[in-house]
Design a protein around this motif. Structure first.
Motif, PDB file in Angstrom:
ATOM      1  N   ILE A  30     -86.265 -53.713  65.052  1.00  0.00           N
ATOM      2  CA  ILE A  30     -84.823 -53.365  64.993  1.00  0.00           C
ATOM      3  C   ILE A  30     -84.393 -54.043  66.402  1.00  0.00           C
ATOM      4  N   CYS A  31     -83.265 -54.677  66.233  1.00  0.00           N
ATOM      5  CA  CYS A  31     -82.807 -55.240  67.501  1.00  0.00           C
ATOM      6  C   CYS A  31     -81.547 -54.405  67.943  1.00  0.00           C
ATOM      7  N   ALA A  32     -81.520 -54.197  69.014  1.00  0.00           N
ATOM      8  CA  ALA A  32     -80.506 -53.076  69.916  1.00  0.00           C
ATOM      9  C   ALA A  32     -80.062 -53.921  70.998  1.00  0.00           C
ATOM     10  N   VAL A  33     -78.665 -53.385  71.276  1.00  0.00           N
ATOM     11  CA  VAL A  33     -77.894 -53.992  72.458  1.00  0.00           C
ATOM     12  C   VAL A  33     -77.964 -53.161  73.758  1.00  0.00           C
ATOM     13  N   ARG A  34     -78.260 -53.633  74.592  1.00  0.00           N
ATOM     14  CA  ARG A  34     -78.270 -52.685  76.027  1.00  0.00           C
ATOM     15  C   ARG A  34     -76.906 -51.864  76.092  1.00  0.00           C
ATOM     16  N   ARG A  35     -76.962 -50.659  76.458  1.00  0.00           N
ATOM     17  CA  ARG A  35     -75.883 -49.650  76.721  1.00  0.00           C
ATOM     18  C   ARG A  35     -75.276 -49.245  75.597  1.00  0.00           C
ATOM     19  N   PHE A  36     -75.760 -49.532  74.206  1.00  0.00           N
ATOM     20  CA  PHE A  36     -75.054 -49.128  73.120  1.00  0.00           C
ATOM     21  C   PHE A  36     -76.209 -48.382  72.528  1.00  0.00           C
ATOM     22  N   SER A  37     -75.714 -47.727  71.145  1.00  0.00           N
ATOM     23  CA  SER A  37     -76.668 -46.808  70.704  1.00  0.00           C
ATOM     24  C   SER A  37     -77.459 -47.793  69.183  1.00  0.00           C
ATOM     25  N   VAL A  38     -78.358 -47.088  68.894  1.00  0.00           N
ATOM     26  CA  VAL A  38     -79.132 -48.040  67.929  1.00  0.00           C
ATOM     27  C   VAL A  38     -79.774 -46.777  67.096  1.00  0.00           C
ATOM     28  N   SER A  39     -79.833 -46.854  65.591  1.00  0.00           N
ATOM     29  CA  SER A  39     -80.522 -45.788  64.919  1.00  0.00           C
ATOM     30  C   SER A  39     -81.826 -46.653  64.106  1.00  0.00           C
ATOM     31  N   SER A  82     -81.681 -35.674  75.793  1.00  0.00           N
ATOM     32  CA  SER A  82     -82.136 -36.948  76.413  1.00  0.00           C
ATOM     33  C   SER A  82     -81.166 -37.954  75.545  1.00  0.00           C
ATOM     34  N   ASP A  83     -81.686 -39.240  76.051  1.00  0.00           N
ATOM     35  CA  ASP A  83     -80.934 -40.389  74.935  1.00  0.00           C
ATOM     36  C   ASP A  83     -81.491 -40.271  73.625  1.00  0.00           C
ATOM     37  N   PHE A  84     -82.604 -39.712  73.368  1.00  0.00           N
ATOM     38  CA  PHE A  84     -83.332 -39.856  71.882  1.00  0.00           C
ATOM     39  C   PHE A  84     -82.935 -38.470  71.331  1.00  0.00           C
ATOM     40  N   GLU A  85     -82.137 -38.665  70.070  1.00  0.00           N
ATOM     41  CA  GLU A  85     -81.807 -37.517  69.284  1.00  0.00           C
ATOM     42  C   GLU A  85     -82.302 -37.675  67.936  1.00  0.00           C
ATOM     43  N   PHE A  86     -82.928 -36.709  67.305  1.00  0.00           N
ATOM     44  CA  PHE A  86     -83.351 -36.456  66.012  1.00  0.00           C
ATOM     45  C   PHE A  86     -82.227 -36.230  65.131  1.00  0.00           C
ATOM     46  N   THR A  87     -81.848 -36.927  64.009  1.00  0.00           N
ATOM     47  CA  THR A  87     -80.901 -36.976  63.123  1.00  0.00           C
ATOM     48  C   THR A  87     -81.270 -36.568  61.654  1.00  0.00           C
ATOM     49  N   GLY A  88     -82.746 -36.260  61.513  1.00  0.00           N
ATOM     50  CA  GLY A  88     -83.324 -36.099  60.266  1.00  0.00           C
ATOM     51  C   GLY A  88     -83.281 -34.709  59.937  1.00  0.00           C
ATOM     52  N   ASP A  89     -84.009 -34.352  59.097  1.00  0.00           N
ATOM     53  CA  ASP A  89     -84.423 -32.931  58.357  1.00  0.00           C
ATOM     54  C   ASP A  89     -85.792 -32.596  58.393  1.00  0.00           C
ATOM     55  N   ASP A  90     -85.877 -31.386  57.641  1.00  0.00           N
ATOM     56  CA  ASP A  90     -87.448 -30.806  57.629  1.00  0.00           C
ATOM     57  C   ASP A  90     -87.788 -31.315  56.203  1.00  0.00           C
ATOM     58  N   LYS A  91     -87.271 -31.876  55.481  1.00  0.00           N
ATOM     59  CA  LYS A  91     -87.905 -32.326  54.152  1.00  0.00           C
ATOM     60  C   LYS A  91     -88.365 -33.715  54.031  1.00  0.00           C
ATOM     61  N   LYS A 201     -72.385 -56.337  64.957  1.00  0.00           N
ATOM     62  CA  LYS A 201     -72.814 -55.223  64.161  1.00  0.00           C
ATOM     63  C   LYS A 201     -74.135 -55.583  63.123  1.00  0.00           C
ATOM     64  N   THR A 202     -74.591 -54.386  62.822  1.00  0.00           N
ATOM     65  CA  THR A 202     -75.626 -54.317  61.834  1.00  0.00           C
ATOM     66  C   THR A 202     -75.559 -53.133  61.255  1.00  0.00           C
ATOM     67  N   ASN A 203     -76.423 -52.626  60.132  1.00  0.00           N
ATOM     68  CA  ASN A 203     -76.314 -51.219  59.498  1.00  0.00           C
ATOM     69  C   ASN A 203     -77.033 -50.279  60.440  1.00  0.00           C
ATOM     70  N   LYS A 204     -77.742 -50.810  61.592  1.00  0.00           N
ATOM     71  CA  LYS A 204     -78.220 -50.001  62.512  1.00  0.00           C
ATOM     72  C   LYS A 204     -77.703 -49.734  63.719  1.00  0.00           C
ATOM     73  N   THR A 205     -77.087 -50.733  64.158  1.00  0.00           N
ATOM     74  CA  THR A 205     -76.669 -50.716  65.775  1.00  0.00           C
ATOM     75  C   THR A 205     -75.309 -51.624  65.578  1.00  0.00           C
ATOM     76  N   SER A 206     -74.709 -51.555  67.033  1.00  0.00           N
ATOM     77  CA  SER A 206     -73.552 -52.476  67.207  1.00  0.00           C
ATOM     78  C   SER A 206     -73.513 -52.599  68.644  1.00  0.00           C
ATOM     79  N   GLY A 207     -72.745 -53.610  69.018  1.00  0.00           N
ATOM     80  CA  GLY A 207     -72.600 -53.872  70.524  1.00  0.00           C
ATOM     81  C   GLY A 207     -71.571 -54.664  70.686  1.00  0.00           C
ATOM     82  N   SER A 208     -70.789 -54.750  71.976  1.00  0.00           N
ATOM     83  CA  SER A 208     -69.561 -55.596  72.081  1.00  0.00           C
ATOM     84  C   SER A 208     -69.634 -56.099  73.461  1.00  0.00           C
ATOM     85  N   GLU A 209     -68.853 -57.082  73.657  1.00  0.00           N
ATOM     86  CA  GLU A 209     -68.687 -58.013  74.927  1.00  0.00           C
ATOM     87  C   GLU A 209     -67.762 -58.655  75.111  1.00  0.00           C
TER      88      GLU A 209
END
Length: 330
Positions: A30-39, A82-91, A201-209
């Motif tokens: 998975i590719c992510a852009v610095r200072r932005f978010s990635v899933s 922290s910067d790491f957030e769990f967005t899943g569930d218990d299933k 943009k991707t389906n997992k992350t985005s970034g701009s300059e």
């Protein structure tokens, strides 16, 4: 044969319900852009008779024991933010969202979960690549400062590849009708000056300059001319307002002066009407009155005739001479 067919269907249903422990990650990094978010997408499975009690994410950069022990980047039993957030569930969903991605976050990540009957860690994990998004200027013609007529490209670069990525260009927050990593200018003009933003943009992350493009014009450009015109108009408006204000103040002062003069004239007229008119005969002072009395008295003496049958004596002549001299002096 019919009985055997029914038995096979029943057996498949039992196998489907009795799931095994497992974790599924994306096949590619998975590719992510610095200072932005990635899933980081993730799913997990376990037998239905179990119940999930704890969920963990670890980074193999800091965890060398296959995620069996801390440190963890996420722990459902801890309330630490922290910067790491769990967005899943218990299933079945174990997606991890990472905010404000930094270069140090690059590496392999693994998900581990603990149930009331067993525990499991998915390995190998998923790889995260962190990069910078850069917009660069490529000159196709002309040298030095950009001038009208020069040809150029604005290129949006990402140091990691992704098959489903897309590029969106905008100028001053207005979307441009173009796609792809390159924005082409066959012949730039002054109007092309401004801030251009490339969003990846991707389906997992985005970034701009953002990149600011400056194009010099011949002499005064259109914006400079309009700025000068607006300044001149503003100065004229201010001067007109000052002149109007001064005339208004002078008019008010003049009206106030005329009112005071009219009031004074009315007061003088009233005084003149209230005072009695004096006779046209000039006033006489005491000395004048004495002289006139003497004169009149002298005249009366002058006009007095001597008694008949009596002669003037010497004393009477002196008196007459005195009388005449008095009249002449007057």
């Amino acid at each position: 044969m019919k009985t055997l067919y029914f038995f096979l269907l029943t057996l498949c249903g039992v196998l489907t319900q009795d799931r095994e422990f497992g974790v599924k990650y994306p096949d590619k990094p998975i590719c992510a852009v610095r200072r932005f978010s990635v899933s980081i997408p993730c799913s997990y499975s376990y037998p239905q008779k179990h119940q999930v009690e704890q969920k963990l994410w670890c980074s193999m950069n800091s965890n060398t024991d296959v995620c069996l022990n801390p440190p963890y980047v996420y722990n459902s039993s801890s309330n630490t933010k922290s910067d790491f957030e769990f967005t899943g569930d218990d299933k079945s969903d174990c997606t991890l969202l990472i905010h404000n991605v930094q270069f140090s976050y690059s590496g392999e990540y693994r998900f581990r979960f603990i149930t009331n009957g067993d525990r499991f860690t998915g390995k190998p994990g998923v790889t995260l690549q962190v990069t910078d998004l850069k917009v660069s200027l490529i000159r196709l013609s002309g040298n030095g400062t950009l001038k009208q007529g020069d040809s150029l490209n604005l290129r949006c670069d990402v140091n990691c590849t992704h098959t489903s990525s897309q590029f969106v260009w905008s100028k001053m927050n207005q979307s441009l009708n173009t796609s792809g990593p390159v924005l082409h200018f066959p012949a730039v003009t002054v109007r092309d000056s401004g801030k251009y933003t490339c969003t990846w943009k991707t389906n997992k992350t985005s970034g701009s300059e953002t990149y600011e493009l400056l194009v010099e014009g011949d002499g005064l450009d259109q914006w400079a001319i309009w700025s000068i015109i607006l300044v001149i108009i503003l100065i004229l408006v201010i001067v007109a307002a000052v002149i109007y204000y001064r005339k208004r103040v002078e008019a008010q002062e003049k009206n106030s002066g005329n009112g005071a003069e009219k009031a004074k004239d009315a007061e003088n007229t009233h005084d003149k009407q209230s005072k009695p008119q004096l006779s046209s005969v000039p006033p006489l002072d005491v000395e004048t009155l004495h002289e006139e009395e003497v004169t009149y008295a002298t005249v009366c003496v002058k006009d007095k005739k001597p008694a008949q049958g009596r002669d003037y004596t010497g004393k009477q002549k002196e008196d007459d001479s005195v009388i005449y001299s008095t009249v002449i002096n007057t």
